[in-house]
Design an enzyme around this catalytic site. Structure first.
Site, mmCIF file in Angstrom:
data_model
loop_
_atom_site.group_PDB
_atom_site.id
_atom_site.type_symbol
_atom_site.label_atom_id
_atom_site.label_comp_id
_atom_site.label_asym_id
_atom_site.label_seq_id
_atom_site.Cartn_x
_atom_site.Cartn_y
_atom_site.Cartn_z
ATOM 1 C CG HIS A 1 -10.373 -73.512 38.401
ATOM 2 N ND1 HIS A 1 -11.107 -72.253 37.780
ATOM 3 C CD2 HIS A 1 -10.540 -74.250 37.473
ATOM 4 C CE1 HIS A 1 -11.646 -72.473 36.682
ATOM 5 N NE2 HIS A 1 -11.391 -73.705 36.505
ATOM 6 C CG HIS B 1 -15.470 -69.438 37.484
ATOM 7 N ND1 HIS B 1 -14.808 -68.372 36.619
ATOM 8 C CD2 HIS B 1 -14.508 -70.230 38.029
ATOM 9 C CE1 HIS B 1 -13.358 -68.579 36.885
ATOM 10 N NE2 HIS B 1 -13.289 -69.754 37.742
ATOM 11 C CG HIS C 1 -13.831 -72.164 41.484
ATOM 12 N ND1 HIS C 1 -13.623 -71.054 42.339
ATOM 13 C CD2 HIS C 1 -13.112 -71.960 40.425
ATOM 14 C CE1 HIS C 1 -12.735 -70.314 41.883
ATOM 15 N NE2 HIS C 1 -12.336 -70.761 40.522
ATOM 16 C CG ASP D 1 -12.043 -67.409 40.182
ATOM 17 O OD1 ASP D 1 -11.676 -66.409 41.127
ATOM 18 O OD2 ASP D 1 -11.315 -68.262 39.765
ATOM 19 C CG ASP E 1 -6.688 -69.995 40.881
ATOM 20 O OD1 ASP E 1 -7.531 -70.960 40.903
ATOM 21 O OD2 ASP E 1 -6.955 -68.627 40.618
ATOM 22 C CG HIS E 2 -10.032 -70.388 43.844
ATOM 23 N ND1 HIS E 2 -10.444 -69.275 44.482
ATOM 24 C CD2 HIS E 2 -9.471 -69.965 42.847
ATOM 25 C CE1 HIS E 2 -10.590 -68.150 43.469
ATOM 26 N NE2 HIS E 2 -9.962 -68.631 42.670
ATOM 27 C CG HIS F 1 -9.183 -64.057 41.351
ATOM 28 N ND1 HIS F 1 -9.069 -64.123 39.954
ATOM 29 C CD2 HIS F 1 -8.911 -65.384 41.630
ATOM 30 C CE1 HIS F 1 -8.848 -65.103 39.512
ATOM 31 N NE2 HIS F 1 -8.815 -65.993 40.577
HETATM 32 ZN ZN ZN Z 1 -9.028 -68.059 40.567
HETATM 33 ZN ZN ZN Z 2 -11.355 -70.329 38.611
#
Ligand code: ZN
Ligand code: ZN
Length: 290
Positions: free
Chosen positions: A61, A131, A59, A199, A63-64, A255
């Site tokens: 976000h 998510h 996805h 997530d 952090d990914h 995670h």
């Molecule tokens: Zn994440």
């Molecule tokens: Zn996320």
């Protein structure tokens, strides 16, 4: 299939790194998620990235995904010619195109956007997860292998490769007076299955996808945060309960929030419900067998 946990934390950077998993099998390399710092962590462990065939993002976000433009640009600097397959949610293609255009980079190798992929007997498919934004998990499945008992055939005086080939293809073969039934000489070895959720809160889609997996890598952001599910995340024990229900062989807690310096309490809590749980330690690997 060997799974390298490159970065296993979530949200803000920590010593665990941001989410990224490298899957290697018989010359094929597939990266799942590419948090900031992924290329640096790959280099630190001499895993290299010119061999990476495909990157799948769960996805959008940061952090990914924030490590992906940098990784692709470095591939370009290193003179990559091999096509790179990319899979992910809506917006990923535009995100990359904007990043490349604003940083004056144009890849000299092909990028092909795919929703699923089969490479060298390894199949990657996506499933939706629960998510706070559009998000997917990935199932990696090895094709089943069919083995022919050539030794037994040889012992019975049969070594003609044409006969062996027909039997392997599942055909009944006439051999003199005898009729050879392929069922008697073939054995099937089930391919391994790995499921990565990205997530997600506890989710029916995950329950379906994870069924019977040899390894489930599940969101385990929290220990006991009451709002975990509203945040679109799971607690370690949610991951364990899902593993119990889906009869997976092993669970990797992944995670983990940077608020936990020590992951032991998450592991103990999960193991109350599912004993074959381990913490996906950053820069460790796990061999998956069916
Ligand atoms: Zn994440
Ligand atoms: Zn996320």
């Amino acid at each position: 299939m060997r799974i390298y946990f490159i970065g296993t934390g979530g949200g803000a950077p920590s010593f665990r790194g941001l989410p990224s998993i490298l899957v290697k099998r018989e010359g094929i390399s597939i990266l799942l998620d590419c948090g900031e710092g992924t290329q640096w962590r790959l280099m630190q462990h001499s895993l290299g990235f010119s061999s990476i065939d495909a990157v799948f993002i769960t996805h959008m976000h940061g952090d990914h995904v924030l490590g992906l433009p940098g990784l692709i640009e470095t591939m370009g600097l290193l003179g990559r010619k091999k096509k790179l397959y990319l899979g992910g949610p809506r917006g990923m293609k535009e995100f990359l195109e904007y990043s490349f255009s604003l940083t004056h980079f144009s890849p000299q190798f092909d990028l092909e956007f795919v929703s699923s992929l089969e490479l060298g007997g390894l199949l990657v498919t996506a499933f939706p997860t629960c998510h706070v934004i559009e998000s997917y998990g990935y199932i990696l499945t090895e094709r089943d292998r069919v083995n022919l008992d050539a030794e037994r055939l040889r012992a019975e005086g049969i070594s003609d490769w044409r006969i062996l080939k027909s039997l392997k293809e599942g055909q009944v073969v006439k051999y003199g007076e005898r009729t050879l039934d392929p069922e008697e000489y073939l054995s099937k070895r089930r391919g391994a299955k790995v499921v990565y959720t990205g997530d997600t809160a506890p989710c029916d889609y995950v329950l379906r996808a994870a069924e019977g997996a040899d390894l489930l890598i599940h969101d385990s952001t929290f220990l006991d945060e009451p709002e975990a599910h509203q945040f679109g995340h799971s607690r370690a024990k949610d991951a364990a309960l899902i593993s119990q229900r889906t009869k997976v062989k092993a669970l990797a807690l992944f995670h983990i929030s940077s608020r936990y310096a020590d992951s032991a309490p998450l592991l103990y809590d999960a193991r109350r419900f599912f004993s074959r749980t381990f913490v996906a330690e950053p820069l460790s690997f796990y061999d998956v067998k069916a």
